[in-house]
Design a protein around this motif. Structure first.
Motif, PDB file in Angstrom:
ATOM      1  N   PRO A 103       0.797  -1.224   0.000  1.00 26.76           N
ATOM      2  CA  PRO A 103       0.000   0.000   0.000  1.00 26.76           C
ATOM      3  C   PRO A 103       0.834   1.279   0.000  1.00 26.76           C
ATOM      4  N   LEU A 136       1.412  -0.023  -8.966  1.00 27.15           N
ATOM      5  CA  LEU A 136       1.177  -1.385  -8.471  1.00 27.15           C
ATOM      6  C   LEU A 136       1.502  -2.437  -9.526  1.00 27.15           C
ATOM      7  N   THR A 179      -5.014  -0.641  -0.243  1.00 33.90           N
ATOM      8  CA  THR A 179      -4.913  -1.264  -1.559  1.00 33.90           C
ATOM      9  C   THR A 179      -5.750  -2.535  -1.535  1.00 33.90           C
ATOM     10  N   PRO A 201       1.469   6.024  -6.140  1.00 33.95           N
ATOM     11  CA  PRO A 201       0.232   5.873  -6.908  1.00 33.95           C
ATOM     12  C   PRO A 201       0.511   5.484  -8.357  1.00 33.95           C
ATOM     13  N   CYS A 237      -2.124   6.642   4.655  1.00 34.91           N
ATOM     14  CA  CYS A 237      -1.895   5.718   3.540  1.00 34.91           C
ATOM     15  C   CYS A 237      -3.210   5.084   3.108  1.00 34.91           C
ATOM     16  N   ASP A 269      -7.047  -6.022  -6.452  1.00 36.48           N
ATOM     17  CA  ASP A 269      -6.141  -5.319  -7.355  1.00 36.48           C
ATOM     18  C   ASP A 269      -4.761  -5.977  -7.377  1.00 36.48           C
ATOM     19  N   VAL A 270      -4.295  -6.400  -6.214  1.00 36.45           N
ATOM     20  CA  VAL A 270      -2.987  -7.060  -6.144  1.00 36.45           C
ATOM     21  C   VAL A 270      -3.065  -8.435  -6.794  1.00 36.45           C
TER      22      VAL A 270
END
Length: 206
Positions: free
Chosen positions: A120, A127, A162, A124, A159, A166-167
């Motif tokens: 995270p 990733l 995330t 930006p 922070c 998405d990961v």
């Protein structure tokens, strides 16, 4: 330009955040607390002398312990001040300065460990690039291990979280699946509401 991590660390801890971070874990160890959950987790995945990349190694706490256990370990981090602490603690180990979205060590590792909210704290929009670089450093048959907080309670400062999806999707582009997921470094069953996830990414089982 400072990284997201550096900005948050300075805002929440102060300019001497790297030393404060190292001192925090040193004090915990002196009080008898177990600060080696990540290294123990790795030891249950792969026996030494396997090669381990500690990606986002910070002050080197995990990498130093892995080396003590007999692993061939390299630590890489974007923050030079954190690496200064790592080098002071273990000058004999291999510490590299690098951005996880662009780095290339020219080496491969049996385990690529990404702990300490490194995911995270990526910049930006990086990733997908970071996951590609992390996966690129994995040996055939090796594993990427990512552990990080999923909500504000488990993340530093402001922070943003995330999403796991998405990961998963970013590693999926490389043909890697989320083969196991836990809630804690000591292997507790994963529950999305608990706010922390450790995921193993590897080639799909046939």
């Amino acid at each position: 330009m400072s990284s997201r991590w550096e900005r948050i660390a300075r805002e929440t801890v102060g300019d001497d955040y790297a030393r404060a971070y190292a001192d925090r874990f040193r004090s915990m160890a002196e009080r008898g607390q177990d600060i080696h959950g990540e290294a123990t987790f790795v030891s249950e995945l792969q026996a030494p002398p396997a090669r381990v990349l500690d990606a986002g190694c910070g002050t080197g706490r995990v990498a130093v312990r892995l080396a003590e256990l007999g692993y061939d370990v390299v630590g890489v981090d974007v923050d030079a001040s954190m690496l200064d602490q790592a080098r002071a603690a273990a000058p004999e180990l291999d510490w590299r300065l690098g951005d996880l979205a662009t780095f290339d060590l020219g080496e491969r590792f049996d385990v690529v460990l990404v702990a300490g909210n490194t995911i995270p704290l990526l910049e930006p929009g990086t990733l997908l690039d970071a996951c590609e670089r992390l996966g690129h450093h994995r040996t055939p048959g090796g594993v990427v291990v990512c552990g990080y907080g999923l909500d504000a309670e488990h993340l530093p400062g402001d922070c943003p979280p995330t999403a796991l999806n998405d990961v998963d999707a970013a590693f999926g582009v490389l043909g890697l699946d989320a083969v196991m997921r836990y809630n804690t470094w000591d292997g507790h069953e994963f529950h999305p509401t608990d706010g922390y996830a450790i995921t193993l990414y590897a080639e799909p089982r046939r």
